[in-house]
Design a protein around this motif. Structure first.
Motif, PDB file in Angstrom:
ATOM      1  N   ASP A  55     -16.592  -0.235  -7.319  1.00  0.00           N
ATOM      2  CA  ASP A  55     -15.232   0.032  -7.805  1.00  0.00           C
ATOM      3  C   ASP A  55     -14.155  -0.702  -7.006  1.00  0.00           C
ATOM      4  O   ASP A  55     -12.966  -0.472  -7.209  1.00  0.00           O
ATOM      5  N   ALA A  56     -14.577  -1.577  -6.095  1.00  0.00           N
ATOM      6  CA  ALA A  56     -13.604  -2.310  -5.290  1.00  0.00           C
ATOM      7  C   ALA A  56     -12.754  -3.226  -6.165  1.00  0.00           C
ATOM      8  O   ALA A  56     -13.207  -3.731  -7.204  1.00  0.00           O
ATOM      9  N   GLY A 110     -10.799  -1.305  -1.284  1.00  0.00           N
ATOM     10  CA  GLY A 110     -11.924  -0.418  -1.536  1.00  0.00           C
ATOM     11  C   GLY A 110     -13.258  -1.087  -1.297  1.00  0.00           C
ATOM     12  O   GLY A 110     -13.339  -2.266  -0.919  1.00  0.00           O
ATOM     13  N   ASP A 111     -14.318  -0.316  -1.504  1.00  0.00           N
ATOM     14  CA  ASP A 111     -15.680  -0.796  -1.294  1.00  0.00           C
ATOM     15  C   ASP A 111     -16.545  -0.458  -2.493  1.00  0.00           C
ATOM     16  O   ASP A 111     -16.196   0.374  -3.325  1.00  0.00           O
ATOM     17  N   GLN A 147       0.062   4.324   0.523  1.00  0.00           N
ATOM     18  CA  GLN A 147      -0.244   5.272   1.597  1.00  0.00           C
ATOM     19  C   GLN A 147       0.300   4.812   2.947  1.00  0.00           C
ATOM     20  O   GLN A 147       0.256   5.569   3.919  1.00  0.00           O
ATOM     21  N   HIS A 173       0.821  -1.211   0.000  1.00  0.00           N
ATOM     22  CA  HIS A 173       0.000   0.000   0.000  1.00  0.00           C
ATOM     23  C   HIS A 173       0.860   1.270   0.000  1.00  0.00           C
ATOM     24  O   HIS A 173       1.626   1.511   0.921  1.00  0.00           O
ATOM     25  N   TRP A 226      -2.175   8.370  -5.789  1.00  0.00           N
ATOM     26  CA  TRP A 226      -3.159   7.499  -5.153  1.00  0.00           C
ATOM     27  C   TRP A 226      -4.539   7.660  -5.789  1.00  0.00           C
ATOM     28  O   TRP A 226      -5.038   8.776  -5.973  1.00  0.00           O
ATOM     29  N   ASP A 227      -5.169   6.518  -6.095  1.00  0.00           N
ATOM     30  CA  ASP A 227      -6.468   6.541  -6.766  1.00  0.00           C
ATOM     31  C   ASP A 227      -7.397   5.461  -6.222  1.00  0.00           C
ATOM     32  O   ASP A 227      -8.214   4.914  -6.951  1.00  0.00           O
ATOM     33  N   GLY A 228      -7.220   5.110  -4.960  1.00  0.00           N
ATOM     34  CA  GLY A 228      -8.146   4.201  -4.318  1.00  0.00           C
ATOM     35  C   GLY A 228      -8.065   2.749  -4.741  1.00  0.00           C
ATOM     36  O   GLY A 228      -8.897   1.938  -4.351  1.00  0.00           O
ATOM     37  N   GLY A 229      -7.079   2.411  -5.540  1.00  0.00           N
ATOM     38  CA  GLY A 229      -6.903   1.025  -5.978  1.00  0.00           C
ATOM     39  C   GLY A 229      -7.086   0.854  -7.478  1.00  0.00           C
ATOM     40  O   GLY A 229      -6.359   0.078  -8.114  1.00  0.00           O
ATOM     41  N   ARG A 230      -8.038   1.559  -8.063  1.00  0.00           N
ATOM     42  CA  ARG A 230      -8.299   1.400  -9.502  1.00  0.00           C
ATOM     43  C   ARG A 230      -7.157   1.954 -10.349  1.00  0.00           C
ATOM     44  O   ARG A 230      -6.733   1.340 -11.320  1.00  0.00           O
TER      45      ARG A 230
END
Length: 207
Positions: A137-138, A133-134, A37, A35, A69-73
């Motif tokens: 878009d997870a 993520g949730d 972050q 990760h 950083w883009d939340g995983g996507r």
């Protein structure tokens, strides 16, 4: 021997390509870091240990840092772009990831099988997070395992209380993936080289 790499794709993805000394490699493993972050980077000890083990076996390794950083996507797109970069330069390209990166490696392998990216020759995940993520878009590694059509491996630590890799491990076993358990925590303290050896042994003969 390591050289800097700029991975195309518009997200400022930088990498380090590790090549075996005195040998020309025909295969490359793309290594996805943990990760970002939480300090994850291409310099992560688990990634460098895997790179060392691979180059000892005359296989190249591309370690990279994610873009913004883009939340995983966005990070998943980075992994796919790095895999495409490697596949254009080597006869075979594969995916490896640790923790957050393990989740991304599995999903990227599944996307490649679906035709949404480059299909890897093989994929290995070390202590993979089951999900990033949730919502819709997870990035879901558990569901992705069912879509992977290349050889797969999952390595995890029995004493891991940071990430619950068990859902991924169970699905991987059901799919016939190679699964290895170490008496280790999430960080594989004192066992990074042992874990790296298992990963490199898995890739040997598959890439």
């Amino acid at each position: 021997m390591s050289e800097p790499v700029a991975v195309p794709g518009g997200r400022d993805v930088r990498g380090s390509l590790d090549e075996p000394d005195g040998a020309e490699s025909t295969a490359c493993v793309v290594a996805c870091p943990p990760h970002p972050q939480l300090g994850g980077s291409r310099s992560d000890r688990r990634l460098t240990a895997v790179a060392d083990a691979l180059t000892d076996r005359e296989t190249a390794c591309l370690r990279f840092d994610y873009g913004e950083w883009d939340g995983g996507r966005g990070e998943l797109r980075d992994a796919l772009a790095a895999l495409e970069w490697a596949s254009e330069r080597y006869d075979a390209a594969a995916l490896f990831g640790y923790s957050f990166g393990g989740c991304l490696a599995l999903v990227a392998a599944a996307d490649g099988a679906d035709g949404d990216g480059t299909p890897p020759a093989a994929v290995s995940a070390l202590a993979p997070a089951p999900r990033v993520g949730d919502g819709p878009d997870a990035v879901d590694a558990v569901a992705a395992v069912d879509r992977i059509d290349c050889p797969g491996q999952v390595v995890y630590g029995r004493r891991d209380d940071t990430v619950d890799a068990r859902p991924v491990v169970e699905r991987a076993r059901d799919r016939g993936f190679a699964v290895a358990e170490l008496a280790a925590d999430h960080h594989f303290v004192g066992q990074a080289e042992k874990a790296a050896g298992l990963v490199a042994d898995f890739f040997e003969g598959r890439v």
